[in-house]
Write a protein that holds these residues in place. Structure first.
Motif, short mmCIF file in Angstrom:
data_model
loop_
_atom_site.label_atom_id
_atom_site.label_comp_id
_atom_site.label_asym_id
_atom_site.label_seq_id
_atom_site.Cartn_x
_atom_site.Cartn_y
_atom_site.Cartn_z
N ASN A 207 32.99 49.56 47.84
CA ASN A 207 32.98 51.01 47.59
C ASN A 207 34.37 51.56 47.32
O ASN A 207 34.55 52.41 46.45
CB ASN A 207 32.33 51.73 48.77
N ALA A 208 35.37 51.07 48.05
CA ALA A 208 36.75 51.53 47.84
C ALA A 208 37.26 51.11 46.46
O ALA A 208 37.92 51.90 45.76
CB ALA A 208 37.66 50.99 48.93
N ILE A 209 36.95 49.89 46.05
CA ILE A 209 37.36 49.42 44.73
C ILE A 209 36.70 50.26 43.64
O ILE A 209 37.33 50.63 42.64
CB ILE A 209 37.03 47.93 44.55
N THR A 210 35.42 50.56 43.82
CA THR A 210 34.70 51.36 42.82
C THR A 210 35.34 52.74 42.66
O THR A 210 35.58 53.20 41.52
CB THR A 210 33.23 51.51 43.23
N ILE A 211 35.63 53.39 43.77
CA ILE A 211 36.29 54.70 43.71
C ILE A 211 37.66 54.57 43.07
O ILE A 211 38.06 55.42 42.24
CB ILE A 211 36.43 55.30 45.12
N ASN A 212 38.39 53.52 43.40
CA ASN A 212 39.72 53.31 42.84
C ASN A 212 39.65 53.12 41.32
O ASN A 212 40.50 53.62 40.58
CB ASN A 212 40.36 52.08 43.48
N LEU A 213 38.64 52.41 40.84
CA LEU A 213 38.46 52.23 39.40
C LEU A 213 38.23 53.56 38.70
O LEU A 213 38.78 53.81 37.61
CB LEU A 213 37.28 51.29 39.12
N ILE A 214 37.42 54.41 39.31
CA ILE A 214 37.18 55.73 38.72
C ILE A 214 38.47 56.53 38.68
O ILE A 214 38.81 57.15 37.66
CB ILE A 214 36.10 56.49 39.51
N LEU A 215 39.21 56.53 39.78
CA LEU A 215 40.45 57.30 39.84
C LEU A 215 41.46 56.81 38.81
O LEU A 215 42.19 57.61 38.21
CB LEU A 215 41.06 57.20 41.25
N ASP A 216 41.51 55.51 38.59
CA ASP A 216 42.45 54.95 37.61
C ASP A 216 42.10 55.35 36.18
O ASP A 216 42.94 55.25 35.28
CB ASP A 216 42.48 53.42 37.70
N ASN A 217 40.85 55.76 35.96
CA ASN A 217 40.40 56.08 34.60
C ASN A 217 39.90 57.51 34.46
O ASN A 217 39.35 57.88 33.42
CB ASN A 217 39.27 55.12 34.19
N TYR A 218 40.08 58.31 35.49
CA TYR A 218 39.59 59.68 35.49
C TYR A 218 40.44 60.56 34.56
O TYR A 218 41.65 60.37 34.49
CB TYR A 218 39.62 60.24 36.92
N PRO A 219 39.83 61.50 33.81
CA PRO A 219 38.41 61.89 33.84
C PRO A 219 37.53 60.97 33.00
O PRO A 219 37.93 60.48 31.94
CB PRO A 219 38.44 63.30 33.26
N ILE A 220 36.32 60.76 33.48
CA ILE A 220 35.34 59.94 32.79
C ILE A 220 33.95 60.44 33.19
O ILE A 220 33.77 60.93 34.31
CB ILE A 220 35.53 58.45 33.14
N LYS A 221 33.00 60.35 32.28
CA LYS A 221 31.67 60.90 32.55
C LYS A 221 30.76 59.94 33.29
O LYS A 221 29.83 60.36 33.96
CB LYS A 221 31.01 61.33 31.23
N SER A 222 31.03 58.63 33.12
CA SER A 222 30.16 57.64 33.74
C SER A 222 30.91 56.35 33.94
O SER A 222 31.74 55.96 33.10
CB SER A 222 28.92 57.39 32.87
N ILE A 223 30.61 55.66 35.03
CA ILE A 223 31.24 54.36 35.28
C ILE A 223 30.85 53.34 34.22
O ILE A 223 31.56 52.36 34.00
CB ILE A 223 30.83 53.84 36.69
N THR A 224 29.73 53.59 33.53
CA THR A 224 29.30 52.65 32.49
C THR A 224 30.25 52.62 31.31
O THR A 224 30.18 51.72 30.47
CB THR A 224 27.89 53.01 31.98
N LYS A 225 31.15 53.61 31.22
CA LYS A 225 32.12 53.64 30.12
C LYS A 225 33.29 52.71 30.37
O LYS A 225 34.11 52.49 29.46
CB LYS A 225 32.63 55.08 29.92
N LEU A 226 33.40 52.17 31.56
CA LEU A 226 34.50 51.27 31.89
C LEU A 226 34.11 49.83 31.55
O LEU A 226 32.94 49.52 31.39
CB LEU A 226 34.85 51.37 33.37
N GLY A 227 35.13 48.97 31.46
CA GLY A 227 34.86 47.55 31.28
C GLY A 227 35.06 47.04 29.88
O GLY A 227 34.88 45.86 29.62
N GLY A 228 35.38 47.89 28.93
CA GLY A 228 35.60 47.42 27.56
C GLY A 228 34.46 47.79 26.64
O GLY A 228 33.35 48.13 27.08
N PHE A 229 34.70 47.69 25.34
CA PHE A 229 33.76 48.13 24.32
C PHE A 229 32.45 47.36 24.37
O PHE A 229 31.38 47.89 24.11
CB PHE A 229 34.39 48.01 22.93
N PHE A 230 32.52 46.07 24.70
CA PHE A 230 31.32 45.24 24.68
C PHE A 230 30.71 45.10 26.08
O PHE A 230 29.87 44.24 26.30
CB PHE A 230 31.66 43.85 24.12
#
Length: 274
Positions: free
Chosen positions: A118-141
């Protein structure tokens, strides 16, 4: 003239191929394929004689400061997180990574892995915020960041999928794990306001299960139709030991004990932000 006709035909074929590729890509990115539970045996070891405890106070401090409850949702005030608290969150994650969880008891391990996830997930969002959905992370494919290497423990790189599907699910075989790990989305079971510990895990798992099943995002009845979270479709096999999904749900929502109507599934990937 024939050359122009041939050129036009070639362009049309290329356009059709390009359109087909885009449709295929869109479909692959829009479809969530649930990973199977497959044990990574290296992490199966534990030390039941250990008296070592893991402090999750830094994670608790973060939750106290930035988690808010609005109706049936637990939301995170991502935009309000200051640099100091971002650093503290990373420090907490790095502290967990410096440990060998195999030296802990099973109870300590479970809290360790869930809180880390859970902490890693929140950290990933913070590193890429603002973002509308976590599904937008991880690369184009990619559909989300779950297959990215996000932490290294004992010189082994792990992904979020490793933690959930190769450690938590196969070692504990507890379907309530799905209520414990949080994917930073409105459709997900709520991130609990309390960090898990060896002492409170059982109570928090039952609380999380009850909250989710009794919320509209978990189970919603309308006439002879039950709209369930897609979690129950993606991971239905995890509930087999309890008699299946509906038997599990009925433990927290008794009116569904004899349900035999139509079942639909839904999930909201919008970010769990205030």
């Amino acid at each position: 003239m024939s050359r122009f006709i041939m050129a036009g035909s070639t362009l049309a074929r290329l356009a059709l191929i390009g359109f087909t590729l885009l449709v295929t890509l869109f479909t692959s990115l829009s479809t969530f394929a649930a990973p199977k539970s497959e044990l990574w045996s290296y992490w199966q070891a534990s030390n039941e004689n250990s008296t070592q405890t893991v402090s999750h106070q830094e994670w608790q401090n973060f939750l106290d400061q930035y988690l808010v409850i609005q109706g049936e949702h637990h939301l995170i005030r991502y935009q309000a997180v200051n640099d100091q608290d971002k650093t503290a969150l990373k420090s907490y994650i790095n502290h967990l990574a410096s440990m060998d969880p195999r030296t802990l008891t099973r109870q300590e391990q479970y809290a360790y892995w869930v809180n880390m996830y859970n902490a890693i997930t929140i950290n990933l969002i913070l590193d890429n915020y603002p973002i509308k959905s976590i599904t937008k992370l991880g690369g184009f494919f990619s559909f989300g960041p779950w297959d990215l290497d996000v932490i290294t423990i004992n010189q082994k790189a792990l992904t979020l999928n490793d933690i959930e599907h190769r450690i938590l699910r196969p070692i504990w075989n507890d379907p309530r794990t799905h209520y414990a790990v949080n994917c930073a989305s409105l459709g997900c079971p709520n991130l609990q306001a309390k960090a898990l510990t060896a002492e409170n895990t059982e109570a928090l798992l039952n609380t999380a299960a009850r909250q989710f099943i009794q919320s509209s995002k978990g189970v919603e009845l309308s006439g002879n139709t039950a709209k369930l979270s897609s979690i129950y479709e993606w991971f239905s096999v995890d509930f087999d030991n309890e008699g299946g999904v509906m038997a599990h749900i009925a433990k927290f929502k008794p009116e569904l004990a004899q349900f035999n109507g139509k079942v639909e599934y839904d999930y909201d990937w919008a970010l769990n932000q205030e």
